[in-house]
Design a protein around this motif. Structure first.
Motif, PDB file in Angstrom:
ATOM      1  N   HIS A 242       7.576 -19.250  -3.964  1.00  0.00           N
ATOM      2  CA  HIS A 242       6.981 -20.590  -3.879  1.00  0.00           C
ATOM      3  C   HIS A 242       5.544 -20.570  -3.384  1.00  0.00           C
ATOM      4  CE1 HIS A 242       7.907 -20.178   0.379  1.00  0.00           C
ATOM      5  NE2 HIS A 242       9.173 -19.980   0.067  1.00  0.00           N
TER       6      HIS A 242
ATOM      7  N   PRO B 160       5.714 -28.963  -5.125  1.00  0.00           N
ATOM      8  CA  PRO B 160       7.097 -28.587  -5.439  1.00  0.00           C
ATOM      9  C   PRO B 160       7.204 -27.168  -5.973  1.00  0.00           C
ATOM     10  CG  PRO B 160       6.194 -29.904  -7.216  1.00  0.00           C
ATOM     11  CD  PRO B 160       5.138 -29.870  -6.139  1.00  0.00           C
ATOM     12  N   ILE B 161       8.386 -26.590  -5.834  1.00  0.00           N
ATOM     13  CA  ILE B 161       8.650 -25.250  -6.331  1.00  0.00           C
ATOM     14  C   ILE B 161       9.230 -25.352  -7.734  1.00  0.00           C
ATOM     15  CG2 ILE B 161       9.949 -23.128  -5.951  1.00  0.00           C
ATOM     16  CD1 ILE B 161      10.100 -23.944  -2.973  1.00  0.00           C
ATOM     17  N   ASN B 162       8.620 -24.694  -8.682  1.00  0.00           N
ATOM     18  CA  ASN B 162       9.159 -24.682 -10.043  1.00  0.00           C
ATOM     19  C   ASN B 162      10.186 -23.563 -10.158  1.00  0.00           C
ATOM     20  OD1 ASN B 162       9.563 -25.461 -12.640  1.00  0.00           O
ATOM     21  ND2 ASN B 162       7.480 -25.103 -13.337  1.00  0.00           N
ATOM     22  N   SER B 163      11.067 -23.679 -11.117  1.00  0.00           N
ATOM     23  CA  SER B 163      12.165 -22.731 -11.242  1.00  0.00           C
ATOM     24  C   SER B 163      12.734 -22.801 -12.650  1.00  0.00           C
ATOM     25  CB  SER B 163      13.267 -23.073 -10.226  1.00  0.00           C
ATOM     26  OG  SER B 163      14.405 -22.258 -10.430  1.00  0.00           O
ATOM     27  N   TYR B 164      13.556 -21.799 -12.974  1.00  0.00           N
ATOM     28  CA  TYR B 164      14.385 -21.904 -14.166  1.00  0.00           C
ATOM     29  C   TYR B 164      15.385 -23.052 -13.989  1.00  0.00           C
ATOM     30  CZ  TYR B 164      12.909 -17.256 -15.841  1.00  0.00           C
ATOM     31  OH  TYR B 164      12.188 -16.189 -16.306  1.00  0.00           O
TER      32      TYR B 164
ATOM     33  N   HIS C  63      12.266 -25.495 -21.334  1.00  0.00           N
ATOM     34  CA  HIS C  63      11.652 -25.267 -20.027  1.00  0.00           C
ATOM     35  C   HIS C  63      11.721 -23.792 -19.645  1.00  0.00           C
ATOM     36  CE1 HIS C  63      10.687 -25.753 -15.744  1.00  0.00           C
ATOM     37  NE2 HIS C  63      11.686 -24.900 -15.549  1.00  0.00           N
ATOM     38  N   ASN C  64      12.877 -23.166 -19.835  1.00  0.00           N
ATOM     39  CA  ASN C  64      13.029 -21.767 -19.439  1.00  0.00           C
ATOM     40  C   ASN C  64      12.187 -20.836 -20.290  1.00  0.00           C
ATOM     41  OD1 ASN C  64      14.793 -22.628 -17.487  1.00  0.00           O
ATOM     42  ND2 ASN C  64      16.647 -21.974 -18.558  1.00  0.00           N
TER      43      ASN C  64
ATOM     44  N   PHE D 250       8.714 -21.446 -18.740  1.00  0.00           N
ATOM     45  CA  PHE D 250       8.628 -20.945 -17.374  1.00  0.00           C
ATOM     46  C   PHE D 250       8.682 -19.419 -17.335  1.00  0.00           C
ATOM     47  CE2 PHE D 250      10.664 -19.753 -13.311  1.00  0.00           C
ATOM     48  CZ  PHE D 250       9.708 -20.256 -12.432  1.00  0.00           C
TER      49      PHE D 250
END
Length: 319
Positions: A40, A45-49, A83-84, A87
């Motif tokens: 992070h 905010p923390i981005n993620s799968y 998104h994945n 990302f």
């Protein structure tokens, strides 16, 4: 079978998890398993799968200095898979083929979004029954739920080529073998209870005959078998893969084993016993396998189990 049909052996294989039921930025890496690390950088905010009740695997087979890349299944929602891909900075340029394991929404739901992101026209493989409509699921509450429809138009509008067959087929320069329809031999392995399809205006049991898997031969190691949900039964699937190829040695089984929930409790121990007899080096239970089955397999075969999560890459052979 009278004669075997076997893929060309590959030097190594990579399986990248685009979609699974779990995402965990804290999973430690291990030999042959690369993990997504939650970083992070002190910012919010923390981005993620994203995870969802679905599966999608990008599979890359390496032979000498060449590689051939395909995708098994396409997740469920229109949000998670795109998104994945973004990302994870996923390279889809060399994807030539997309295999749909069966026509349920958690395996084909984001196919339009996937095809839109593959730069070159792809080939999409599916069993003809995958497109059957209407299909239903009878819930425990007694409610009859209509299943979303797998549309052929998704494929034609993306200028992709649809190949429908119930039979085994070699793809990806003959490095991958699609099983086609899988015979149901084991008494303890049943299709999903409550599954129905409408035929000539009448509801009939849906045995999900469109269920199929992918087989790769890992040079000097044996079979790698990739499943979507294994509605035909994971042991039926492995047994058929061995009969198809004429190769008994199984190196890895990875994917959904569909042992989740009360109707499949009776299948847990027979499945475990059969897996012990098959003796794969690697087991990666994913998606619909269920927490009870995963816990049992981990307890009884701890040295074989590799934990999946979105963003994980499995490198076979694991040395």
């Amino acid at each position: 079978m009278d004669s075997s049909i076997s893929p060309v052996p590959v030097d190594r294989l990579e399986v990248y998890v685009l979609i699974d039921n779990y995402v965990d930025g804290g999973l430690p890496p291990s030999t042959g398993v690369c993990r997504y690390s939650l970083n992070h950088e002190g910012k919010l905010p923390i981005n993620s799968y994203l995870a969802e009740h679905a599966i999608s695997l990008m599979v890359t087979a390496y032979v000498e200095n060449k590689y051939y890349r395909i995708i098994l299944d396409a997740g469920c929602s229109p949000e998670a898979l795109p998104h994945n891909i973004e990302f994870g900075n996923v390279d889809l340029n060399r994807v030539t083929d997309v295999v749909i394991s069966h026509g349920h929404e958690d395996h084909m739901g984001a196919l339009p979004q996937l095809l839109a992101r593959i730069p070159n026209p792809a080939r999409v493989y599916a069993h003809p029954t995958a497109f059957h409509s209407p299909r239903y699921y009878l819930a425990d509450s007694g409610e009859l739920l209509r299943q979303p429809v797998f549309e052929r138009e998704w494929i034609s509008s993306a200028k992709a080529e649809l190949i429908e067959t119930p039979d085994p087929m070699l793809i990806g320069d003959d490095l991958y073998l699609i099983t086609g329809e899988i015979p149901r031999k084991n008494e303890f392995e049943k299709a999903l209870p409550g599954s129905l399809m409408e035929v000539d205006g009448e509801l009939e049991p849906d045995n999900i005959i469109d269920d199929q898997a992918i087989i790769v031969v890992l040079k000097h190691h044996g079979l790698v078998i990739l499943t979507g949900c294994a509605h035909a039964g994971v042991i039926n699937t492995v047994d058929f893969a061995r009969r198809l190829t004429g190769i008994d040695r199984v190196y890895a089984v990875i994917g959904g084993f569909h042992l989740s929930g009360e109707p499949f409790q009776q299948a847990l121990e027979p499945t475990l016993d059969a897996l012990k007899r098959i003796d794969p080096k690697v087991l990666v239970p994913m998606h619909c396998t269920g927490i009870e089955a995963k816990a049992l397999f981990y307890k009884e075969m701890p040295d074989r189990i590799k934990v999946s999560g979105v963003g994980t890459t499995f490198h076979f052979p694991i040395t």
